[in-house]
Motif scaffolding. Structure first.
Motif, PDB file in Angstrom:
ATOM      1  N   LYS A  20      10.270   8.801  -1.268  1.00 39.86           N
ATOM      2  CA  LYS A  20       9.575   8.977   0.001  1.00 39.86           C
ATOM      3  C   LYS A  20       9.957   7.871   0.985  1.00 39.86           C
ATOM      4  CE  LYS A  20       5.279  10.253  -0.187  1.00 39.86           C
ATOM      5  NZ  LYS A  20       3.828  10.252  -0.456  1.00 39.86           N
ATOM      6  N   PHE A  21      10.382   8.298   2.172  1.00 37.94           N
ATOM      7  CA  PHE A  21      10.652   7.382   3.273  1.00 37.94           C
ATOM      8  C   PHE A  21       9.425   7.345   4.174  1.00 37.94           C
ATOM      9  CE2 PHE A  21      14.708   8.490   1.708  1.00 37.94           C
ATOM     10  CZ  PHE A  21      15.609   7.509   2.092  1.00 37.94           C
ATOM     11  N   ILE A  22       8.948   6.157   4.449  1.00 41.64           N
ATOM     12  CA  ILE A  22       7.814   6.009   5.359  1.00 41.64           C
ATOM     13  C   ILE A  22       8.288   5.206   6.567  1.00 41.64           C
ATOM     14  CG2 ILE A  22       5.546   4.978   5.698  1.00 41.64           C
ATOM     15  CD1 ILE A  22       6.665   6.164   2.269  1.00 41.64           C
ATOM     16  N   SER A  23       8.240   5.830   7.730  1.00 37.21           N
ATOM     17  CA  SER A  23       8.736   5.194   8.953  1.00 37.21           C
ATOM     18  C   SER A  23       7.712   4.210   9.520  1.00 37.21           C
ATOM     19  CB  SER A  23       9.028   6.258  10.024  1.00 37.21           C
ATOM     20  OG  SER A  23       9.951   7.201   9.569  1.00 37.21           O
ATOM     21  N   ARG A  24       8.218   3.275  10.315  1.00 37.06           N
ATOM     22  CA  ARG A  24       7.323   2.411  11.072  1.00 37.06           C
ATOM     23  C   ARG A  24       6.606   3.235  12.125  1.00 37.06           C
ATOM     24  NH1 ARG A  24       8.418  -3.068  10.395  1.00 37.06           N
ATOM     25  NH2 ARG A  24      10.459  -3.557   9.473  1.00 37.06           N
ATOM     26  N   ARG A  25       5.302   3.129  12.172  1.00 37.04           N
ATOM     27  CA  ARG A  25       4.534   3.889  13.158  1.00 37.04           C
ATOM     28  C   ARG A  25       4.401   3.093  14.454  1.00 37.04           C
ATOM     29  NH1 ARG A  25      -0.091   7.590  11.370  1.00 37.04           N
ATOM     30  NH2 ARG A  25       0.783   8.672   9.562  1.00 37.04           N
ATOM     31  N   PRO A  26       4.424   3.774  15.567  1.00 46.16           N
ATOM     32  CA  PRO A  26       4.148   3.076  16.825  1.00 46.16           C
ATOM     33  C   PRO A  26       2.727   2.519  16.830  1.00 46.16           C
ATOM     34  CG  PRO A  26       5.056   5.274  17.222  1.00 46.16           C
ATOM     35  CD  PRO A  26       4.715   5.205  15.774  1.00 46.16           C
ATOM     36  N   THR A  27       2.562   1.320  17.339  1.00 46.47           N
ATOM     37  CA  THR A  27       1.247   0.694  17.408  1.00 46.47           C
ATOM     38  C   THR A  27       0.823   0.368  18.826  1.00 46.47           C
ATOM     39  OG1 THR A  27       2.170  -1.527  17.160  1.00 46.47           O
ATOM     40  CG2 THR A  27       1.608  -0.329  15.135  1.00 46.47           C
ATOM     41  N   VAL A  67       0.856  -1.180   0.000  1.00 43.27           N
ATOM     42  CA  VAL A  67       0.000   0.000   0.000  1.00 43.27           C
ATOM     43  C   VAL A  67       0.893   1.232   0.000  1.00 43.27           C
ATOM     44  CG1 VAL A  67      -1.731   1.308   1.281  1.00 43.27           C
ATOM     45  CG2 VAL A  67      -1.883  -1.182   1.155  1.00 43.27           C
ATOM     46  N   VAL A  68       0.630   2.169  -0.921  1.00 36.92           N
ATOM     47  CA  VAL A  68       1.421   3.383  -1.039  1.00 36.92           C
ATOM     48  C   VAL A  68       0.529   4.601  -0.815  1.00 36.92           C
ATOM     49  CG1 VAL A  68       3.074   2.309  -2.606  1.00 36.92           C
ATOM     50  CG2 VAL A  68       1.085   3.509  -3.539  1.00 36.92           C
ATOM     51  N   THR A  69       1.169   5.749  -0.625  1.00 41.73           N
ATOM     52  CA  THR A  69       0.427   6.990  -0.366  1.00 41.73           C
ATOM     53  C   THR A  69       0.834   8.079  -1.356  1.00 41.73           C
ATOM     54  OG1 THR A  69       2.094   7.600   1.281  1.00 41.73           O
ATOM     55  CG2 THR A  69       0.106   6.500   2.080  1.00 41.73           C
ATOM     56  N   ALA A  70       1.166   7.670  -2.585  1.00 44.87           N
ATOM     57  CA  ALA A  70       1.683   8.621  -3.572  1.00 44.87           C
ATOM     58  C   ALA A  70       0.676   9.696  -3.940  1.00 44.87           C
ATOM     59  CB  ALA A  70       2.125   7.867  -4.827  1.00 44.87           C
ATOM     60  N   GLN A  71      -0.634   9.411  -3.834  1.00 41.88           N
ATOM     61  CA  GLN A  71      -1.669  10.363  -4.226  1.00 41.88           C
ATOM     62  C   GLN A  71      -2.459  10.868  -3.013  1.00 41.88           C
ATOM     63  OE1 GLN A  71      -2.925   9.690  -8.712  1.00 41.88           O
ATOM     64  NE2 GLN A  71      -3.710   8.019  -7.470  1.00 41.88           N
ATOM     65  N   PHE A  72      -1.746  11.083  -1.882  1.00 46.04           N
ATOM     66  CA  PHE A  72      -2.317  11.666  -0.661  1.00 46.04           C
ATOM     67  C   PHE A  72      -3.264  10.731   0.077  1.00 46.04           C
ATOM     68  CE2 PHE A  72      -1.968  15.733  -3.301  1.00 46.04           C
ATOM     69  CZ  PHE A  72      -0.713  16.041  -2.815  1.00 46.04           C
ATOM     70  N   ARG A  73      -3.401   9.518  -0.373  1.00 45.55           N
ATOM     71  CA  ARG A  73      -4.296   8.573   0.293  1.00 45.55           C
ATOM     72  C   ARG A  73      -3.751   7.173   0.083  1.00 45.55           C
ATOM     73  NH1 ARG A  73      -6.845  11.581  -2.866  1.00 45.55           N
ATOM     74  NH2 ARG A  73      -8.556  12.031  -1.422  1.00 45.55           N
ATOM     75  N   GLU A  74      -4.170   6.256   0.938  1.00 39.47           N
ATOM     76  CA  GLU A  74      -3.680   4.889   0.832  1.00 39.47           C
ATOM     77  C   GLU A  74      -4.308   4.194  -0.371  1.00 39.47           C
ATOM     78  OE1 GLU A  74      -4.352   2.893   4.504  1.00 39.47           O
ATOM     79  OE2 GLU A  74      -2.635   3.845   5.500  1.00 39.47           O
ATOM     80  N   GLN A  75      -3.443   3.657  -1.239  1.00 39.41           N
ATOM     81  CA  GLN A  75      -3.876   2.899  -2.413  1.00 39.41           C
ATOM     82  C   GLN A  75      -2.926   1.730  -2.615  1.00 39.41           C
ATOM     83  OE1 GLN A  75      -3.618   6.481  -5.083  1.00 39.41           O
ATOM     84  NE2 GLN A  75      -5.557   5.693  -5.885  1.00 39.41           N
ATOM     85  N   LYS A  76      -3.449   0.665  -3.183  1.00 41.53           N
ATOM     86  CA  LYS A  76      -2.564  -0.422  -3.552  1.00 41.53           C
ATOM     87  C   LYS A  76      -1.610   0.047  -4.647  1.00 41.53           C
ATOM     88  CE  LYS A  76      -5.783  -4.180  -2.445  1.00 41.53           C
ATOM     89  NZ  LYS A  76      -6.540  -5.347  -2.994  1.00 41.53           N
ATOM     90  N   LEU A  77      -0.399  -0.451  -4.586  1.00 43.48           N
ATOM     91  CA  LEU A  77       0.610  -0.077  -5.572  1.00 43.48           C
ATOM     92  C   LEU A  77       0.103  -0.271  -6.994  1.00 43.48           C
ATOM     93  CD1 LEU A  77       3.596   0.626  -6.303  1.00 43.48           C
ATOM     94  CD2 LEU A  77       4.076  -1.829  -6.139  1.00 43.48           C
ATOM     95  N   GLN A  78      -0.569  -1.387  -7.237  1.00 47.11           N
ATOM     96  CA  GLN A  78      -1.008  -1.713  -8.594  1.00 47.11           C
ATOM     97  C   GLN A  78      -2.260  -0.950  -9.002  1.00 47.11           C
ATOM     98  OE1 GLN A  78       1.904  -2.866  -9.406  1.00 47.11           O
ATOM     99  NE2 GLN A  78       1.020  -4.431 -10.731  1.00 47.11           N
ATOM    100  N   ASP A  79      -2.862  -0.190  -8.095  1.00 49.04           N
ATOM    101  CA  ASP A  79      -4.014   0.651  -8.430  1.00 49.04           C
ATOM    102  C   ASP A  79      -3.612   2.104  -8.658  1.00 49.04           C
ATOM    103  OD1 ASP A  79      -5.763  -1.462  -8.220  1.00 49.04           O
ATOM    104  OD2 ASP A  79      -6.283  -1.048  -6.132  1.00 49.04           O
ATOM    105  N   LEU A 132       8.961   7.454  -6.782  1.00 50.16           N
ATOM    106  CA  LEU A 132       7.984   7.895  -7.780  1.00 50.16           C
ATOM    107  C   LEU A 132       8.738   8.483  -8.968  1.00 50.16           C
ATOM    108  CD1 LEU A 132       6.505   7.824  -4.990  1.00 50.16           C
ATOM    109  CD2 LEU A 132       5.106   9.714  -5.810  1.00 50.16           C
ATOM    110  N   ARG A 133       8.604   7.871 -10.123  1.00 50.07           N
ATOM    111  CA  ARG A 133       9.343   8.315 -11.300  1.00 50.07           C
ATOM    112  C   ARG A 133       8.466   9.212 -12.169  1.00 50.07           C
ATOM    113  NH1 ARG A 133      10.106   2.865 -10.924  1.00 50.07           N
ATOM    114  NH2 ARG A 133       9.006   2.382 -12.866  1.00 50.07           N
ATOM    115  N   GLY A 134       9.079  10.239 -12.724  1.00 49.95           N
ATOM    116  CA  GLY A 134       8.341  11.218 -13.505  1.00 49.95           C
ATOM    117  C   GLY A 134       7.999  12.415 -12.659  1.00 49.95           C
ATOM    118  N   PRO A 135       7.663  13.557 -13.279  1.00 52.30           N
ATOM    119  CA  PRO A 135       7.419  14.795 -12.516  1.00 52.30           C
ATOM    120  C   PRO A 135       6.266  14.644 -11.545  1.00 52.30           C
ATOM    121  CG  PRO A 135       6.694  15.033 -14.803  1.00 52.30           C
ATOM    122  CD  PRO A 135       7.457  13.753 -14.736  1.00 52.30           C
ATOM    123  N   GLN A 136       6.480  15.130 -10.331  1.00 52.62           N
ATOM    124  CA  GLN A 136       5.466  15.074  -9.274  1.00 52.62           C
ATOM    125  C   GLN A 136       5.070  16.491  -8.875  1.00 52.62           C
ATOM    126  OE1 GLN A 136       4.350  11.962  -8.477  1.00 52.62           O
ATOM    127  NE2 GLN A 136       5.824  11.274 -10.012  1.00 52.62           N
ATOM    128  N   GLY A 137       4.985  17.372  -9.876  1.00 51.30           N
ATOM    129  CA  GLY A 137       4.749  18.779  -9.617  1.00 51.30           C
ATOM    130  C   GLY A 137       3.457  19.083  -8.902  1.00 51.30           C
TER     131      GLY A 137
END
Length: 835
Positions: free
Chosen positions: A170-177, A48-60, A152-157
């Protein structure tokens, strides 16, 4: 007309896509319910990635993304950012030579930056938990307690925003649970390598959790710094104190420590606040360099006892004769006889690189209702660093530099995410940042001369101090809409308006730090700091300013043909900010340069086939690149002879490329991963002055005789690269499991000059960092409870000799080409205990 190479790239992409469609014809018959159950299958893991400001599956997600989780980073023996690029298509991340300190060069799809100077923008956005990291200095991050990395490859303007024309990492840290647990690990290896790591998760109160992690790394260097006078007593060169067997130090060593803490307040689904703080220190000898070419007959650059600078100072594959300063002397005049006998003071440093950085951030998510979410990202970061560089890597006195940077950066971002039923997802937001860096430098440059057929004619010595503050500000407003007209069709629209400004104030003092240097700033020396009047304008005290506005957009359409196949097409833009030439050697060189701009067209295909046992992604892009920023090393059009390091907008280019990523899980326990990328760079026009000092400084010429003089692709960019890795987990019953892994990666050649060097010249022979192939191997035993790992790793398995980067000053008149060799074969044993 498209080139033969670009046609091949297009055909390769179309062939790959048609092959996938053919392979998946049987998979089309599977329904969505079958695919959703695949998450529990032994296939390729879902990320699951957050490239578009929300959680989405990588393949979506309709973006070319390489996502790597912590388990894969460990399996590949990767511990810092630059190592991740080995498996990421079109990504080149490399540590720099000593002249640029603890920084990296970074490019994605040919866009990026190779210079650490705070007046220049990176071109590749670096983000830690959505916080922008604005500098290449200190950017070779240790992969401490990361959950995953998204490239993320390509312009992310319109998404990540600032100066991300090439892409974003983007580095995503382990969150405390609050679930408890953690790990400790220890490593011992070649040249007394010691690595200690640990992390712990804990619950402080109901809804309040914490996580603490730390790392320590220490290792001896692999390039010997040898006392030349000691090793060559007949030379008469004075020896330096210390050193066993004439070895003064070992460069390329490691001395790193870092600590990171996170507090998370999560009392309900409606509130999630994470406050983090980190500290890291990098303390070591200068970067490992070797001299590849040396030739300069200027009498002012000789050793203190008159030995000329030439190939005698080339030490070998893993050694140099670098010193920690330049000796005192008197100037031998040529072009300006009255300067004969001018005293030249000695300069010195401790020959070490020091970096200290710390930061705090607050990431807050508020679920206002089922359809509205507010996100706030606040951050503050500081760093200070000092480093030095002996340009000639010898006891000669060609050039020596000392640099110190002190920097702070503050940013605030707000996002409002809205969901409109099943029809659309919306995001609107704003961003603001403020940054100040003070760049102190002491430079001792004695090779300045007029090049004549009979040899260099000495002009004047340059011994000066700069102490330049740089202030950068940015504001932006952005919006993204992800619209679903049908269940299978998605349209993404994004826009971002950015206003940015930068002020750079110059000071050029003599080595006393008080009086103005008359060679660099004669107007200031005669009239005082900040003078502007009938006698001209002083360089010292002058503030060069840049300000600009830019609107970026993104339009993307993706269609899911089946649960297994997603195709997308995107048009997007990006930019890298302009500024003022930060290294003027006279007032005329303090000239502005504008932003470079990119419009990108991309087609992509993402697939999960055969019950997700095969994941194959392919993307092809065509970039229209305008006003590329290149640094001139010779520029008599800006103030006459002498050193030059002036960034200018050099021209326009078309860049085409194709990328492949493959993940296979054919049987349980077996994993195979591969990637490849190919890039075709074509300059379309060039500003004449970039390749011909007598040419015009504006206008873009399409004259083939001029255009062909630019190196394609430019420095920091590789035409092609590939990687393949495989591992198999063999189960041993109650004895646990054993997993062998092998990774092989090929990195393409990287040019060392901006313009095509003259055939047979030192630049033509030595400045290119040639392509290389590295193999790493790892063997891991894991107990049956999966809480104890013991691993043996060997990196650079076949002991390849290669160069990560090179530094070419031969064209600037120094007569020096140096290189940073990669690490030789190394082994290590690691023990990791989870609890």
């Amino acid at each position: 007309m498209p080139s033969f190479r670009s046609k091949n790239l297009t055909r390769a992409t179309l062939s790959a896509g048609l092959s996938v469609v053919a392979l998946s014809s049987s998979a089309f018959a599977q329904d969505a319910a079958q695919q959703s159950s695949a998450d529990s299958s032994p296939g390729v893991a879902e990320i699951v990635v957050t490239a578009q400001f929300r959680e989405q599956k990588l393949q979506d997600t309709p973006i070319a993304i390489t996502a790597v989780d912590s388990a894969m980073l460990e399996a590949r023996s990767q511990s810092n950012l630059t190592e991740v690029a080995n498996q990421a298509p079109s990504v080149v991340l490399r540590p720099t030579t000593a002249a640029f300190g603890p920084s990296i060069s970074a490019t994605i799809r040919g866009m990026g930056q190779i210079d650490f100077n705070p007046a220049l923008e990176p071109g590749v956005g670096l983000y830690i938990d959505d916080v922008y990291y604005p500098r290449l200095t200190g950017a070779n991050f240790d992969l401490l307690d990361v959950e995953r990395i998204e490239v993320l490859r390509g312009p992310q303007g319109t998404l990540t925003g600032r100066n991300s024309e090439g892409g974003a990492i983007k580095f995503i840290s382990r969150r405390p649970t609050g679930e408890g647990g953690g790990y400790v690990s220890a490593t011992y290896g070649s040249r007394n390598r010691i690595n200690l790591r640990g992390s712990a998760d804990f619950k402080l109160a109901e809804g309040l959790f914490g996580r603490l992690s730390g790392t320590f790394a220490d290792q001896e260097g692999y390039v010997k710094n040898i006392d030349y006078g000691c090793a060559n007593p007949a030379s008469g060169v004075p020896t330096r104190a210390g050193g066993t067997n004439c070895v003064v130090s070992k460069q390329g060593d490691v001395g790193y420590k870092a600590l990171r803490g996170i507090l998370r307040y999560n009392p309900s689904d409606a509130v999630d606040i994470m406050v983090s703080g980190d500290y890291n220190r990098d303390s070591r000898n200068n970067s490992a360099e070797v001299l590849l070419f040396g030739s300069n007959s200027n009498p002012n650059v000789q050793t203190s006892n008159g030995v000329p600078f030439d190939s005698r100072f080339i030490c070998g594959t893993f050694c140099n004769y670098a010193t920690t300063g330049s000796t005192a002397g008197t100037f031998v005049a040529g072009a300006i006889p009255p300067l004969q006998g001018l005293p030249m003071p000695a300069v010195s440093s401790d020959g070490r690189t020091e970096y200290k950085g710390w930061g705090v951030a607050a990431n807050a998510d508020f679920k206002l209702n089922d359809d509205l979410q507010l996100q706030s990202i606040t951050a503050y970061r500081e760093f200070d660093t000092s480093f030095s560089s002996d340009t000639d890597l010898s006891p000669a006195n060609i050039g020596f530099g000392i640099s110190q940077l002190d920097s702070w950066f503050v940013s605030q971002e707000l996002r409002l995410n809205a969901k409109i039923g099943t029809f659309a997802d919306l995001t609107v937001g704003g961003y603001i940042s403020d940054e100040k860096t003070t760049y102190y430098t002491l430079q001792d440059i004695r090779y300045v001369a007029i090049a004549l057929p009979t040899g260099p004619l000495p002009l004047f010595p340059l011994q000066f101090i700069g102490n330049d503050p740089v202030r950068s500000k940015s504001k932006a407003a952005f919006a993204t809409a992800i619209v679903h007209p049908t269940e299978a069709l998605t349209v993404t629209l994004g826009g971002r308006y950015t206003h940015e400004s930068k002020d750079y104030t110059f000071f050029r003092f003599n080595l006393d730090g008080k009086t103005i240097n008359g060679f660099l700033d004669p107007v200031g020396a005669a009239n005082g700091i900040g003078y502007s009047g009938p006698n001209g304008t002083a360089l010292s005290g002058r503030t060069g300013s840049y300000a600009g506005n830019k609107f970026d957009y993104r339009v993307s359409v993706d269609y899911r043909f089946s649960p297994q196949i997603l195709a997308y097409g995107t048009v997007s833009t990006g930019f890298k900010g302009g500024g003022i030439a930060p290294r003027p050697f006279n007032a005329a060189q303090a000239v502005p340069f504008g932003p470079e701009k990119l419009t990108a067209f991309e087609l992509g295909l993402k697939t999960d086939l055969f019950d997700r046992k095969v994941r194959f992604n392919v993307s092809a892009y065509f970039n229209k690149f305008k006003d590329a920023q290149l640094t001139l090393l010779s520029c008599p059009q800006f103030g006459g002879p002498g050193p030059c390091a002036v960034p200018q907008n050099a021209g326009d280019a078309d860049v085409k490329g194709v990328e492949f990523e493959l993940n296979l899980r054919p049987i349980e326990g077996l994993q195979i991963d591969a990637s490849a990328s190919f890039l075709d760079w074509n300059w379309k026009c060039v500003v004449p002055a970039v390749v011909n000092p007598a040419g015009a400084t504006s206008g873009c010429s399409t004259d083939p005789a001029l255009v062909s003089q630019l190196v394609a692709p430019p420095r920091g960019v590789s035409k092609s690269q590939w990687s393949i890795g495989a591992q198999y987990e063999a189960l041993l019953g109650s004895a646990g499991s054993i997993t062998p892994r092998i990774d092989v990666a090929r990195q393409g050649a990287i040019a060392g000059t901006a313009t095509v060097p003259v055939a047979g010249s030192a630049s033509a022979r030595f400045s290119t960092a040639e392509a290389y192939t590295l193999a790493n191997a790892r063997l891991t035993w894991r107990n049956a409870d999966k809480d104890l790992d013991i691993s043996l790793e060997v990196t650079n398995l076949f002991n390849e000799y290669y160069f990560l980067s090179k530094f070419d000053l031969s064209g600037a008149g120094a007569g020096v080409v140096s290189g940073l060799p990669g690490r030789p074969r190394e082994w290590a044993v690691s023990v990791k205990k989870k609890f």
